[in-house]
Motif scaffolding. Structure first.
Motif, short mmCIF file in Angstrom:
data_model
loop_
_atom_site.label_atom_id
_atom_site.label_comp_id
_atom_site.label_asym_id
_atom_site.label_seq_id
_atom_site.Cartn_x
_atom_site.Cartn_y
_atom_site.Cartn_z
N ILE A 49 80.15 28.39 96.54
CA ILE A 49 81.00 27.95 97.65
C ILE A 49 80.22 28.20 98.93
O ILE A 49 79.90 29.34 99.25
N CYS A 50 79.89 27.13 99.63
CA CYS A 50 79.13 27.22 100.87
C CYS A 50 80.08 26.85 102.01
O CYS A 50 81.04 26.11 101.81
N TYR A 51 79.79 27.35 103.20
CA TYR A 51 80.70 27.04 104.31
C TYR A 51 80.76 25.53 104.58
O TYR A 51 81.78 25.02 105.04
N ALA A 52 79.68 24.81 104.26
CA ALA A 52 79.70 23.36 104.44
C ALA A 52 80.79 22.71 103.56
O ALA A 52 81.38 21.69 103.94
N ASP A 53 81.06 23.31 102.40
CA ASP A 53 82.14 22.80 101.56
C ASP A 53 83.48 22.91 102.29
O ASP A 53 84.33 22.02 102.22
N GLY A 71 81.10 21.04 96.72
CA GLY A 71 80.21 21.74 95.79
C GLY A 71 78.80 21.19 95.80
O GLY A 71 78.55 20.08 95.32
N HIS A 72 77.85 21.98 96.37
CA HIS A 72 76.46 21.51 96.40
C HIS A 72 75.50 22.65 96.08
O HIS A 72 74.36 22.66 96.50
N GLU A 73 76.00 23.64 95.35
CA GLU A 73 75.14 24.72 94.82
C GLU A 73 75.42 24.73 93.32
O GLU A 73 76.15 25.58 92.81
N LEU A 166 70.68 27.44 95.71
CA LEU A 166 70.47 26.00 95.90
C LEU A 166 70.80 25.51 97.31
O LEU A 166 70.37 24.45 97.71
N CYS A 167 71.57 26.30 98.09
CA CYS A 167 71.77 25.95 99.50
C CYS A 167 71.50 27.16 100.38
O CYS A 167 70.56 27.17 101.16
N ALA A 168 72.28 28.22 100.23
CA ALA A 168 72.07 29.41 101.08
C ALA A 168 70.65 29.94 100.91
O ALA A 168 69.97 30.25 101.89
ZN LIG Z 1 75.53 24.57 101.80
#
Ligand SMILES: [Zn+2]
Ligand SMILES: [Zn+2]
Length: 279
Positions: A49-53, A71-73, A166-168
């Motif tokens: 869970i990324c803040y961009a989500d 969801g992008h991680e 994968l993102c952070a």
């Molecule tokens: Zn992200």
């Protein structure tokens, strides 16, 4: 309006989607594209869970297309490979990050900077495929992606820990490598100790750097020093502590997202030092 039975049959992917900017997700079914010759299909086992989500779910950028599957991680297991796929086989653990496609021909793509593709990169959530359809992310049962945008994850690496890389992870790792900060003896300052900041501290310690964490909150001190093994913890409003660090840092990575001044940090850099903004 009810969709036809044929349409129902073709909805092969189970997901969680936002339908509006309330922040709530609910079950959603849709059809994923098929596996082309250079694509792999990945059964998703974990997703960060990324803040961009949150940003896209709540339409804070005013450009969300609903329904939106965040969801992008993404981490999962390859279940199908196209005929010309060379990098992966069925059963491999792989990761998929913030983008799914790019032109693969422009100078930025050729330089492994696909995120800056001159023809436009296809983001994993709320992105647009070349055929105009909208991408849906990893809070779903599977994803189909060109093998170039898929990364092998070592077999014994815990998939739940791989997902946030994968993102952070890449967000802080990339500028550190780009500016050659991965050399022992160097000193780094990390502003903010959230999702990005704690990753920066972990990478920096693994590279053998001297790490100073800057925060506005004393509540982060224990995590910084005891858990993440940072060398120093400084409350950024403490003028004395800040002055003592004047011209001592090779690199500062600013992971704080709120509005804040940079001047006081710039004075902490050595001549030729670098301040990278990723928040
Ligand atoms: Zn992200
Ligand atoms: Zn390109």
């Amino acid at each position: 309006m009810r969709s036809s039975p044929d349409k129902e049959m073709s909805k092969n992917c189970h997901a969680w989607a936002a339908r509006d900017d309330s922040g709530l997700l609910s079950p959603y079914e849709f059809e994923r594209r098929g596996v082309e010759s250079d694509h792999v299909s990945v059964r998703i086992t974990h997703c960060g869970i990324c803040y961009a989500d949150v940003v896209y779910t709540r339409n804070k950028m005013k450009k969300t297309v609903y329904p939106l599957v965040p969801g992008h991680e993404i981490v999962g297991i390859v279940t199908e490979v196209g005929g010309s796929v060379g990098k992966f086989k069925i059963g491999d653990y792989v990761g998929v990050g913030t983008y799914l496609d790019s032109c693969r021909a422009c100078e930025n793509c050729e330089d492994a900077q696909e995120i800056y593709c001159l023809k436009g990169v296809t983001m994993t959530i709320n992105g647009t495929y070349q055929d105009g359809s909208i991408t849906q992310g990893g809070y779903s049962s599977f994803i189909v992606v060109h093998e170039r945008y898929c990364y092998k994850i070592p077999e014994k690496y815990p998939p739940a820990l791989a997902a946030p890389l994968l993102c952070a992870g890449i967000t802080v790792y990339s500028p550190m490598i780009h500016h050659k900060t991965n050399e022992p003896e160097k000193s780094i300052g990390v502003i903010g100790l959230g999702g990005l900041g704690h990753m920066a501290v972990k990478f920096a310690k693994a590279f053998g750097l001297t790490v100073t964490v800057f925060s506005t909150s004393i509540s982060k001190k224990d995590d910084a020093l005891s858990l993440l093994k940072a060398d120093n913890f400084v409350i950024s409003s403490d003028k004395e502590q800040m002055a003592a660090l004047s011209k001592t840092l090779d690199f500062i990575i600013d992971t704080a997202s709120g509005d804040h001044p940079f001047d006081l940090y710039l004075s902490l850099l050595k001549i030729g030092g670098v301040l990278a903004l990723v928040g």
